[in-house]
Design an enzyme around this catalytic site. Structure first.
Site, PDB file in Angstrom:
ATOM      1  N   LYS A 126       0.838  -1.218   0.000  1.00 51.40           N
ATOM      2  CA  LYS A 126       0.000   0.000   0.000  1.00 51.40           C
ATOM      3  C   LYS A 126       0.867   1.260   0.000  1.00 51.40           C
ATOM      4  O   LYS A 126       0.644   2.178  -0.771  1.00 51.40           O
ATOM      5  CB  LYS A 126      -0.910   0.051   1.246  1.00 51.40           C
ATOM      6  CG  LYS A 126      -1.942  -1.028   1.326  1.00 51.40           C
ATOM      7  CD  LYS A 126      -2.900  -0.798   2.487  1.00 51.40           C
ATOM      8  CE  LYS A 126      -2.279  -0.867   3.858  1.00 51.40           C
ATOM      9  NZ  LYS A 126      -1.761  -2.195   4.247  1.00 51.40           N
TER      10      LYS A 126
ATOM     11  N   ARG B  43      -9.458   1.535   8.721  1.00 53.77           N
ATOM     12  CA  ARG B  43      -9.065   0.166   9.057  1.00 53.77           C
ATOM     13  C   ARG B  43     -10.162  -0.572   9.810  1.00 53.77           C
ATOM     14  O   ARG B  43      -9.988  -1.739  10.146  1.00 53.77           O
ATOM     15  CB  ARG B  43      -7.831   0.225   9.950  1.00 53.77           C
ATOM     16  CG  ARG B  43      -6.566  -0.322   9.302  1.00 53.77           C
ATOM     17  CD  ARG B  43      -5.476  -0.193  10.323  1.00 53.77           C
ATOM     18  NE  ARG B  43      -4.300  -0.938  10.001  1.00 53.77           N
ATOM     19  CZ  ARG B  43      -3.233  -0.408   9.412  1.00 53.77           C
ATOM     20  NH1 ARG B  43      -3.231   0.840   9.024  1.00 53.77           N
ATOM     21  NH2 ARG B  43      -2.164  -1.146   9.217  1.00 53.77           N
TER      22      ARG B  43
ATOM     23  N   ARG C  51      11.393  -7.295   4.983  1.00 49.26           N
ATOM     24  CA  ARG C  51      11.111  -5.914   4.587  1.00 49.26           C
ATOM     25  C   ARG C  51      12.003  -4.941   5.360  1.00 49.26           C
ATOM     26  O   ARG C  51      12.240  -5.096   6.541  1.00 49.26           O
ATOM     27  CB  ARG C  51       9.629  -5.631   4.881  1.00 49.26           C
ATOM     28  CG  ARG C  51       9.178  -4.246   4.549  1.00 49.26           C
ATOM     29  CD  ARG C  51       7.688  -4.200   4.370  1.00 49.26           C
ATOM     30  NE  ARG C  51       6.938  -4.089   5.606  1.00 49.26           N
ATOM     31  CZ  ARG C  51       5.649  -3.737   5.657  1.00 49.26           C
ATOM     32  NH1 ARG C  51       4.978  -3.488   4.539  1.00 49.26           N
ATOM     33  NH2 ARG C  51       5.016  -3.657   6.806  1.00 49.26           N
TER      34      ARG C  51
ATOM     35  N   ARG D 250      10.982  -2.445  10.719  1.00 45.83           N
ATOM     36  CA  ARG D 250       9.896  -2.136  11.648  1.00 45.83           C
ATOM     37  C   ARG D 250       9.798  -3.233  12.691  1.00 45.83           C
ATOM     38  O   ARG D 250       9.792  -4.409  12.342  1.00 45.83           O
ATOM     39  CB  ARG D 250       8.572  -2.036  10.877  1.00 45.83           C
ATOM     40  CG  ARG D 250       8.407  -0.726  10.172  1.00 45.83           C
ATOM     41  CD  ARG D 250       7.199  -0.718   9.267  1.00 45.83           C
ATOM     42  NE  ARG D 250       5.944  -1.110   9.905  1.00 45.83           N
ATOM     43  CZ  ARG D 250       4.761  -1.022   9.307  1.00 45.83           C
ATOM     44  NH1 ARG D 250       4.679  -0.545   8.063  1.00 45.83           N
ATOM     45  NH2 ARG D 250       3.673  -1.402   9.925  1.00 45.83           N
TER      46      ARG D 250
ATOM     47  N   ARG E 135      -1.033  -9.099  13.274  1.00 38.90           N
ATOM     48  CA  ARG E 135      -1.565  -8.038  12.396  1.00 38.90           C
ATOM     49  C   ARG E 135      -2.489  -8.637  11.333  1.00 38.90           C
ATOM     50  O   ARG E 135      -3.486  -8.024  10.950  1.00 38.90           O
ATOM     51  CB  ARG E 135      -0.413  -7.247  11.755  1.00 38.90           C
ATOM     52  CG  ARG E 135       0.289  -6.345  12.784  1.00 38.90           C
ATOM     53  CD  ARG E 135       1.596  -5.810  12.266  1.00 38.90           C
ATOM     54  NE  ARG E 135       1.441  -4.957  11.099  1.00 38.90           N
ATOM     55  CZ  ARG E 135       2.424  -4.716  10.234  1.00 38.90           C
ATOM     56  NH1 ARG E 135       3.609  -5.254  10.393  1.00 38.90           N
ATOM     57  NH2 ARG E 135       2.219  -3.925   9.209  1.00 38.90           N
TER      58      ARG E 135
HETATM   59  P1  AMP Z   1       0.794   0.552   8.896  1.00 38.40           P
HETATM   60  O1  AMP Z   1       2.070   1.322   8.705  1.00 38.40           O
HETATM   61  O2  AMP Z   1      -0.330   1.097   8.092  1.00 38.40           O
HETATM   62  O3  AMP Z   1       0.984  -0.931   8.732  1.00 38.40           O
HETATM   63  O4  AMP Z   1       0.355   0.791  10.434  1.00 38.40           O
HETATM   64  C1  AMP Z   1       1.179   0.378  11.500  1.00 38.40           C
HETATM   65  C2  AMP Z   1       0.389   0.302  12.786  1.00 38.40           C
HETATM   66  O5  AMP Z   1      -0.143   1.613  13.114  1.00 38.40           O
HETATM   67  C3  AMP Z   1      -0.842  -0.586  12.758  1.00 38.40           C
HETATM   68  O6  AMP Z   1      -0.531  -1.961  12.971  1.00 38.40           O
HETATM   69  C4  AMP Z   1      -1.675   0.010  13.910  1.00 38.40           C
HETATM   70  O7  AMP Z   1      -1.132  -0.360  15.171  1.00 38.40           O
HETATM   71  C5  AMP Z   1      -1.429   1.494  13.724  1.00 38.40           C
HETATM   72  N1  AMP Z   1      -2.429   2.094  12.791  1.00 38.40           N
HETATM   73  C6  AMP Z   1      -2.182   2.645  11.575  1.00 38.40           C
HETATM   74  N2  AMP Z   1      -3.317   3.076  11.001  1.00 38.40           N
HETATM   75  C7  AMP Z   1      -4.301   2.791  11.876  1.00 38.40           C
HETATM   76  C8  AMP Z   1      -5.708   2.956  11.852  1.00 38.40           C
HETATM   77  N3  AMP Z   1      -6.345   3.511  10.789  1.00 38.40           N
HETATM   78  N4  AMP Z   1      -6.421   2.544  12.925  1.00 38.40           N
HETATM   79  C9  AMP Z   1      -5.822   1.995  13.998  1.00 38.40           C
HETATM   80  N5  AMP Z   1      -4.504   1.792  14.082  1.00 38.40           N
HETATM   81  C10 AMP Z   1      -3.736   2.171  13.038  1.00 38.40           C
END
Ligand code: AMP
Length: 218
Positions: free
Chosen positions: A13, A89, A130, A164, A175
């Site tokens: 994404k 989400r 990654r 990460r 996740r």
């Molecule tokens: P990402 O970089 O999009 O994979 O997000 C990393 C982490 O940030 C996720 O696993 C959640 O813990 C938190 N996070 C990001 N976006 C959201 C969202 N829209 N709602 C809740 N938690 C979020």
């Protein structure tokens, strides 16, 4: 144009959102990146709680993330459009986003939802290995997407890379569970929209990107 990018962890994404951001010259808003920046130097109780939640692979509350998104969307650079990566989400976030869009978007702005689709059983393989450039955020993978020159970012030439914490295998498994329970239903929420596109996320970054651009140009 407003583009909402959906997809499980590791489908690309962020990478696709960055390419679209360059292509259409509209900002890329990654809620994950906003949160990681916020907790990178945790100085408040709130930052510590968010960091713990991310590190466990759980979601932060709908209220908190929505208020972060609302604040960000009020900035001037979002007036001509934006790309949302990582939000919504949950179904509740999708409903909140509907309300936000009613208030901020004008009738000439097209809203598109792009779901990048990869079989769930491929996710672990894609996420392990990654890493990303610490300076510009470009994402690489030890298994299938290395920088052209060893240890130098293709985009900015930096030699500092980071991984990460939440890409560790046990966390990524959680996740994926969280995605299946809370985020997959968001696809059904948008599926019936005229501007919903399901994109095959397999293949090279450029191939996926051209599939997306093709849909957008329809
Ligand atoms: P990402 O970089 O999009 O994979 O997000 C990393 C982490 O940030 C996720 O696993 C959640 O813990 C938190 N996070 C990001 N976006 C959201 C969202 N829209 N709602 C809740 N938690 C979020």
């Amino acid at each position: 144009m407003i583009i909402i990018i959906l997809g499980a962890p590791g489908v690309g994404k962020g990478t696709q959102a960055k390419l679209l951001s360059k292509h259409y010259n509209i900002p890329h808003l990654s809620t994950g990146e906003i949160l990681r920046d916020f907790v990178s130097n945790p100085k408040s109780e709130m930052a510590n709680i968010i960091k713990e939640t991310i590190d466990k692979g759980e979601l932060i509350s709908d209220e908190l993330i929505s208020s972060i998104v609302i604040n960000r969307l009020q900035q001037d650079d979002c007036k001509k459009g934006f790309i949302l990566d990582g939000f919504p989400r949950t179904l509740s976030q999708a409903r909140i986003l509907d309300e936000i869009l009613k208030q901020i978007s004008n009738t000439t702005q097209r809203v598109l939802v792009i779901n990048i689709d990869i079989p769930i059983d491929k996710i672990i393989q894609r996420v392990s290995g990654r890493f990303s450039c610490k300076d510009c955020g470009t994402v690489y993978n030890n298994n299938f997407l290395k920088p052209l020159q060893n240890n130098l970012c293709d985009e900015c030439g930096s030699n500092i890379f980071v991984t990460r914490q939440d890409d560790e295998e046990s966390i990524i498994r959680n996740r994926v569970l969280v995605y299946t329970e809370h985020t997959a239903p968001v696809i059904a929420y948008y599926q019936h929209m005229d501007n919903f596109y399901n994109i095959d996320g397999n293949g090279k970054v450029e191939e996926v990107n051209s599939r997306i651009l093709k849909c957008i140009s329809l």
